[in-house]
Design a protein around this motif. Structure first.
Motif, PDB file in Angstrom:
ATOM      1  N   ALA A   1      38.264  50.156  36.013  1.00  0.00           N
ATOM      2  CA  ALA A   1      37.211  50.339  35.157  1.00  0.00           C
ATOM      3  C   ALA A   1      37.231  51.570  34.102  1.00  0.00           C
ATOM      4  O   ALA A   1      37.826  52.350  34.277  1.00  0.00           O
ATOM      5  N   ARG A   2      36.326  51.217  33.192  1.00  0.00           N
ATOM      6  CA  ARG A   2      36.597  52.013  31.746  1.00  0.00           C
ATOM      7  C   ARG A   2      36.214  53.512  32.174  1.00  0.00           C
ATOM      8  O   ARG A   2      36.702  54.276  31.499  1.00  0.00           O
TER       9      ARG A   2
ATOM     10  N   GLU B   1      31.111  50.696  35.926  1.00  0.00           N
ATOM     11  CA  GLU B   1      32.303  51.000  35.230  1.00  0.00           C
ATOM     12  C   GLU B   1      33.069  52.123  35.848  1.00  0.00           C
ATOM     13  O   GLU B   1      34.079  52.575  35.106  1.00  0.00           O
TER      14      GLU B   1
ATOM     15  N   THR C   1      27.289  52.070  27.755  1.00  0.00           N
ATOM     16  CA  THR C   1      28.753  51.826  28.624  1.00  0.00           C
ATOM     17  C   THR C   1      29.587  51.997  27.476  1.00  0.00           C
ATOM     18  O   THR C   1      30.476  52.415  27.527  1.00  0.00           O
TER      19      THR C   1
END
Length: 279
Positions: free
Chosen positions: A2-3, A29, A230
């Motif tokens: 996840a970023r 995320e 995000t």
């Protein structure tokens, strides 16, 4: 991966509506999320939803208009989650409806105090650690009143325009240290705030256009702003630091247009080049 794994995000006004969706998306995320608001039950529910999805979050009851409360909140966040890398200022107040001469001065000022002063407080609390670590992003939510007259919502609109200018000033003083500030207009989202505009007597009297917009289908899903924020937190739109991004933007198209927007000095609260030459 996840970023936003191993990052810490703070989302104010995170107990419902847009703020809750932003907090949930940050957690999806991989971010550890501190959810701030004045109503404990609401932010605890947001935290429960994050934890139910396997994420990590804490609820921090805070009045952003009180700097001592904000300082205490950020000290707790640092202790329990770690240094803040993303701050999303989503808190907002819009209680003063009507022409200036009919607004209660204290209610009008309370809108400005929560919106503008609250954003200053959280930004002031977050930036020293971001600057020391050489990374961080601050996202300030604004609105349609930022760049246009809003005669019967003057306190709200004035505060949001000021937040846009604060965003630019903040970014200009921190970007050399890899800390960036952004403004985001989520669009017209059905929320507790718009419900009051729709159904209160003052709202029906002074803001009838809100109902017409909803009747016309202008109703932006809060997930659009949450996904945009995000992307901002992940660095996708760093080129547009100090500028306004919108929930209605096509994010792929916006990414393609970033350089041209900067070259044209777009999405900023400034005089045109011709007007600047006359000053």
């Amino acid at each position: 991966m996840a970023r936003l794994t191993d990052t810490v995000a703070v989302v104010t006004g995170g107990g419902r509506g847009i703020g809750r969706e932003i907090a949930l998306q940050q957690a999806r995320e991989g971010a550890k999320v501190a959810v701030l608001a004045r109503t404990a039950t609401e932010i605890e529910e947001t935290v429960s939803l994050i934890q139910g999805g396997g994420g990590r979050a804490i609820a921090v009851t805070t009045d952003v208009a009180e700097y001592s409360a904000v300082e205490s909140a950020f000290a707790r966040i640092a202790s329990e989650l770690g240094p803040v890398e993303t701050l999303v200022n989503n808190h907002g107040s819009f209680q003063a409806f009507g022409p200036v001469w009919e607004c209660d001065p204290l209610v009008w000022w309370r809108d400005v105090e929560i919106n503008l002063r609250g954003t200053f407080h959280t930004s002031r609390a977050a930036t020293p650690t971001m600057l020391a670590r050489g990374k961080g992003r601050i996202v300030n939510l604004v609105s349609g009143g930022t760049g246009n007259s809003f005669p019967h919502g003057s306190g709200y609109a004035s505060s949001k325009a000021a937040i846009m200018r604060l965003t630019e000033c903040l970014n200009d003083t921190t970007i050399a240290h890899n800390v960036r500030a952004f403004a985001v207009d989520p669009g017209l989202v059905r929320s507790a705030m718009t419900e009051m505009q729709l159904f209160s007597e003052a709202g029906k009297t002074y803001l009838p256009g809100i109902q017409q917009l909803f009747d016309d289908g202008v109703d932006i899903d809060p997930s659009r702003a949450a996904l945009l924020i995000t992307d901002i937190a992940a660095g996708r739109f760093d080129v547009l630091a100090g500028r306004l991004l919108r929930g209605v933007d096509d994010r792929d198209g916006l990414e393609k247009d970033m350089e041209s927007l900067v070259a044209a000095d777009g999405r900023a609260l400034r005089f045109t080049a011709i007007e600047q030459q006359k000053l």
